[in-house]
Design a protein around this motif. Structure first.
Motif, PDB file in Angstrom:
ATOM      1  N   ARG A 275       0.848  -1.185   0.000  1.00  0.00           N
ATOM      2  CA  ARG A 275       0.000   0.000   0.000  1.00  0.00           C
ATOM      3  C   ARG A 275       0.886   1.238   0.000  1.00  0.00           C
ATOM      4  N   CYS A 276       0.470   2.214  -0.774  1.00  0.00           N
ATOM      5  CA  CYS A 276       1.283   3.426  -0.885  1.00  0.00           C
ATOM      6  C   CYS A 276       0.368   4.612  -1.153  1.00  0.00           C
ATOM      7  N   ASN A 277       0.654   5.690  -0.471  1.00  0.00           N
ATOM      8  CA  ASN A 277      -0.128   6.914  -0.620  1.00  0.00           C
ATOM      9  C   ASN A 277       0.601   7.860  -1.574  1.00  0.00           C
ATOM     10  N   PRO A 278       0.103   8.039  -2.807  1.00  0.00           N
ATOM     11  CA  PRO A 278       0.798   8.932  -3.740  1.00  0.00           C
ATOM     12  C   PRO A 278       0.734  10.396  -3.333  1.00  0.00           C
ATOM     13  N   LEU A 279      -0.224  10.742  -2.445  1.00  0.00           N
ATOM     14  CA  LEU A 279      -0.330  12.125  -1.957  1.00  0.00           C
ATOM     15  C   LEU A 279       0.271  12.236  -0.560  1.00  0.00           C
ATOM     16  N   VAL A 404      -5.513   0.221  -1.388  1.00  0.00           N
ATOM     17  CA  VAL A 404      -4.117   0.388  -1.800  1.00  0.00           C
ATOM     18  C   VAL A 404      -3.664   1.833  -1.628  1.00  0.00           C
ATOM     19  N   LEU A 405      -4.524   2.780  -1.953  1.00  0.00           N
ATOM     20  CA  LEU A 405      -4.142   4.186  -1.971  1.00  0.00           C
ATOM     21  C   LEU A 405      -4.097   4.831  -0.590  1.00  0.00           C
ATOM     22  N   SER A 406      -4.676   4.205   0.397  1.00  0.00           N
ATOM     23  CA  SER A 406      -4.756   4.838   1.723  1.00  0.00           C
ATOM     24  C   SER A 406      -3.681   4.342   2.673  1.00  0.00           C
ATOM     25  N   GLY A 407      -2.888   3.362   2.269  1.00  0.00           N
ATOM     26  CA  GLY A 407      -1.834   2.853   3.139  1.00  0.00           C
ATOM     27  C   GLY A 407      -0.527   3.580   2.939  1.00  0.00           C
ATOM     28  N   ASN A 408       0.483   3.175   3.704  1.00  0.00           N
ATOM     29  CA  ASN A 408       1.776   3.849   3.631  1.00  0.00           C
ATOM     30  C   ASN A 408       2.897   2.858   3.931  1.00  0.00           C
ATOM     31  N   ASP A 409       2.943   1.743   3.172  1.00  0.00           N
ATOM     32  CA  ASP A 409       3.981   0.740   3.397  1.00  0.00           C
ATOM     33  C   ASP A 409       5.347   1.215   2.929  1.00  0.00           C
ATOM     34  N   PHE A 410       5.387   2.087   1.947  1.00  0.00           N
ATOM     35  CA  PHE A 410       6.674   2.584   1.452  1.00  0.00           C
ATOM     36  C   PHE A 410       6.464   3.940   0.809  1.00  0.00           C
ATOM     37  N   THR A 411       7.562   4.641   0.623  1.00  0.00           N
ATOM     38  CA  THR A 411       7.531   5.933  -0.061  1.00  0.00           C
ATOM     39  C   THR A 411       8.107   5.762  -1.459  1.00  0.00           C
TER      40      THR A 411
END
Length: 682
Positions: A275-279, A404-411
């Protein structure tokens, strides 16, 4: 000199030489069969004296000396002979005539070993020798009429369009080297395609089946991971390239000083995705980042807007989305700054949304046109400005995407020296309109983080690049500045027209012209013409023949013509490529252009793929987890709206009593109060 007198003189000399040859052969017959001629009463004393005097020269000593002399004189007469050229005369027929003639000419001597009457032996000997002589004369005469310039041997001008190519292996710590073979002057030679500077960009072009992935992109992934690159891969047909990258990383992991981590984004199978947050609020430094993100996501969802940038009804939704994103970025230090929260907040009623947005000073200038339209009851205009953004983003409202868009597993800083990454993002050709827009946002944010100084060397690979949209100066800016930041960019496209359709003519021309390296398989139309012109021209020989009733004229000339014509690029086989490489100041490559066939070890690749291990699951995700996350995001936005509305109501309730207690100014105070309350009601 080609004057009439010279030609006549030469002709007389040749005729005399041939008569002399026949005379020598006739005397040879006379001497060889003298007894028979005497029996036939064909001898005279005068002839005998003449031949006796000639015999003193030694020419007729032995059996074959006179025959060889006659044959030599015949050859001399044929060398100078000229005949009208004939396209229908074939070399094999000439060889048969001359070969048979020589055979009969010399083998006729065996007639003297026959047990027969002397007259019959002499007659047979003379007959076979004369027949051999005539066959040699006929074949030699045809030889002078043979059209030596066969213009039909290379009807496709293939050999004329071959040129020398780089045969050295030029390798450095960043290069990608592809073994190949090419044709030059009728020979097959080994060569190398040396991409020693991919930081200047690589454009891989080819129609489906041309071999872009199998012959080019797979080698870039292999060699860059082996050389310790951090990497981003846009895998259009997930998980072809992802599986390759994962297994290559397992094989070459020891080559990295800091071991990279492997991440992947996949919207179809949530058990095999991070999961990764593009914003990510930490990566959004100012409102321009929000503007770039909103432009990327909306143009990715509405490709027809790309050609209408600057229009009122295109820029208005972008500004509105920018305001939403930046508001959430500033709200509680970006606690809810994710694309799912942006989508949910955008769907709120205007009566609730506008007062909340108006509280943020940075975005007042963006939302004032919308508030004015709302206050002036211009509902149709307002819907035209906002509804297109709301409708477009509503397509992304799904539990899977929200998860997927709301998580933050990596930058997305893949080339961070402290935490290098290999990130693969998969698309689905059947859901390209939805997934492509989200992935475009990921990539747009990633490019900005990667293209910075002081980072690790990195490789960005975009398979089927036109299926995503990177707005602004993302792509051309990356290609223009990536070299100094050690970012190698590989763009895979099928055709130039595809790039024009999705990016517009101007942006497509910039991308095509700014890349330093280009490799193309089979393409047609304008793409083939552009490539042919880019590869350039070489000196080619031109030959022509003119045949008339009395003479044949042959002419040769040279002229500059295209090394690889567009028609030849349109007919390339799978694995055959043309293109051009870029070099470095300290590593010069003189032979930059190539037209060859890349050599893959198919058996070794097949054996390696059979040993690949599947990508493991990231997490066991249930439908309950996905649904709970979906509902939680909706709840977050409802709570945010309710909280902010309560605060606005409390603030208004506090301000009104203070103003009502002070009536010293009478009517003027009422006017001030009415002007302060001119905001949007809720």
């Amino acid at each position: 000199m080609q004057t009439g007198e010279d030609i006549q003189g030469l002709r007389k000399i040749l005729d005399f030489t041939r008569v002399l040859s026949v005379t020598v052969l006739s005397i040879h017959f006379y001497i060889s069969g003298y007894t028979v001629f005497q029996y036939w009463h064909l001898t005279t004393q005068i002839v005998d004296r003449i031949i006796l005097n000639i015999g003193k020269t030694g020419l007729f000593e032995g059996f074959f000396k006179a025959k060889l002399a006659a044959l030599l004189l015949l050859v001399v007469s044929l060398i100078g002979a000229k005949g009208k050229k004939d396209e229908n005369i074939r070399k094999d027929f000439i060889a048969i005539f001359i070969g048979a003639g020589l055979f009969f000419y010399f083998v006729s001597a065996l007639c003297f070993y026959l047990r027969a009457a002397p007259s019959l032996i002499v007659t047979m000997y003379a007959f076979f020798t004369a027949m051999g002589y005539i066959l040699v004369l006929t074949g030699g005469g045809r030889l002078s009429r043979l059209l030596k310039l066969n213009l039909q041997k290379d009807i496709f001008n293939t050999e004329n369009e071959t040129f020398p190519q780089e045969e050295r292996l030029i390798e450095n710590e960043y290069s990608v080297n592809l073994p190949a073979i090419y044709h030059f002057k009728g020979k097959v030679r080994k060569s190398w395609i040396n991409f020693i500077n991919l930081f200047r960009g690589l454009l891989v072009i080819g129609t489906p089946g041309a071999g872009k992935t199998y012959f080019v992109i797979r080698h870039i992934i292999d060699q860059h991971i082996r050389k310790g690159f951090s990497m981003f891969i846009y895998d259009f047909k997930f998980d072809d390239l992802t599986n390759l990258a994962y297994n290559k990383l397992k094989r070459y992991r020891r080559n990295y000083e800091v071991k990279p981590k492997f991440y992947l984004i996949n919207f179809d199978d949530l058990s095999k995705t991070h999961r990764c947050n593009p914003l990510d609020p930490q990566s959004m430094e100012d409102i321009t980042d929000a503007t770039e993100s909103s432009r990327t996501i909306l143009l990715g969802l509405n490709r027809e807007w790309v050609k209408k940038q600057g229009d009122f009804f295109v820029e208005s939704p972008i500004n509105f989305l920018t305001a939403i994103i930046w508001y959430l970025r500033k709200y509680e230090n970006g606690r809810f700054c994710t694309l799912p929260h942006v989508i949910e907040l955008m769907q709120a009623d205007y009566e609730e949304l506008f007062p909340i947005l108006q509280e943020q000073e940075d975005i007042k200038v963006l939302i004032n046109p919308f508030i004015s339209a709302f206050q002036n009851k211009a509902r149709e205009q307002l819907e035209g400005q906002v509804a297109s953004a709301k409708i477009s983003l509503a397509r992304l409202s799904s539990p899977q995407l929200y998860y997927v868009l709301s998580g933050n597993d990596f930058t997305l800083d893949i080339n961070n020296p402290k935490e290098p990454k290999i990130v693969c993002m998969g698309n689905n050709p059947q859901k390209i309109q939805v997934y492509g827009a989200v992935l475009s946002l990921y990539i747009s944010r990633m490019i900005k983080l990667v293209n910075q100084k002081g980072k690790l060397k990195s490789s960005l690979i975009f398979d089927e690049f036109p299926t995503i949209y990177i707005g602004g100066s993302g792509v051309d800016g990356l290609l223009a500045t990536a070299r100094s930041n050690r970012v190698a960019t590989t763009l895979g496209i099928q055709d130039y027209s595809q790039l024009k359709k999705d990016y517009g003519r101007e942006q497509a021309e910039v991308i095509m012209n700014i890349v330093g390296n280009i490799i193309s398989g089979q393409v047609t139309g304008d793409t083939a013409k552009q490539l042919s012109e880019r590869i350039g021209k070489i000196i080619q020989q031109r030959e022509s023949v003119s045949i008339n009733a009395s003479d044949t004229s042959l002419s040769k000339s040279t002229q500059l013509d295209y090394a690889v014509p567009a028609s030849k690029i349109s007919a390339l086989s799978s694995g055959a490529f043309v293109g051009m490489v870029a070099d470095n100041p300290d590593e010069r490559i003189d032979l930059k252009i190539f037209h060859n066939v890349i050599q893959n070890d198919h058996a070794a690749i097949k054996a390696e793929e059979d040993e690949y291990v599947p990508i493991p699951e990231v997490n066991k995700v249930t439908s309950t987890d996905v649904q709970e996350n979906y509902l939680m995001i909706k709840s977050d936005i409802r709570n945010l709206i309710q909280t902010e509305i309560d605060l606005l109501k409390a603030r208004k309730a506090t301000i009104i009593p203070l103003e009502s207690d002070n009536n010293s100014n009478g009517d003027s105070q009422d006017k001030d109060r009415s002007s302060k309350g001119a905001g949007v009601s809720f």
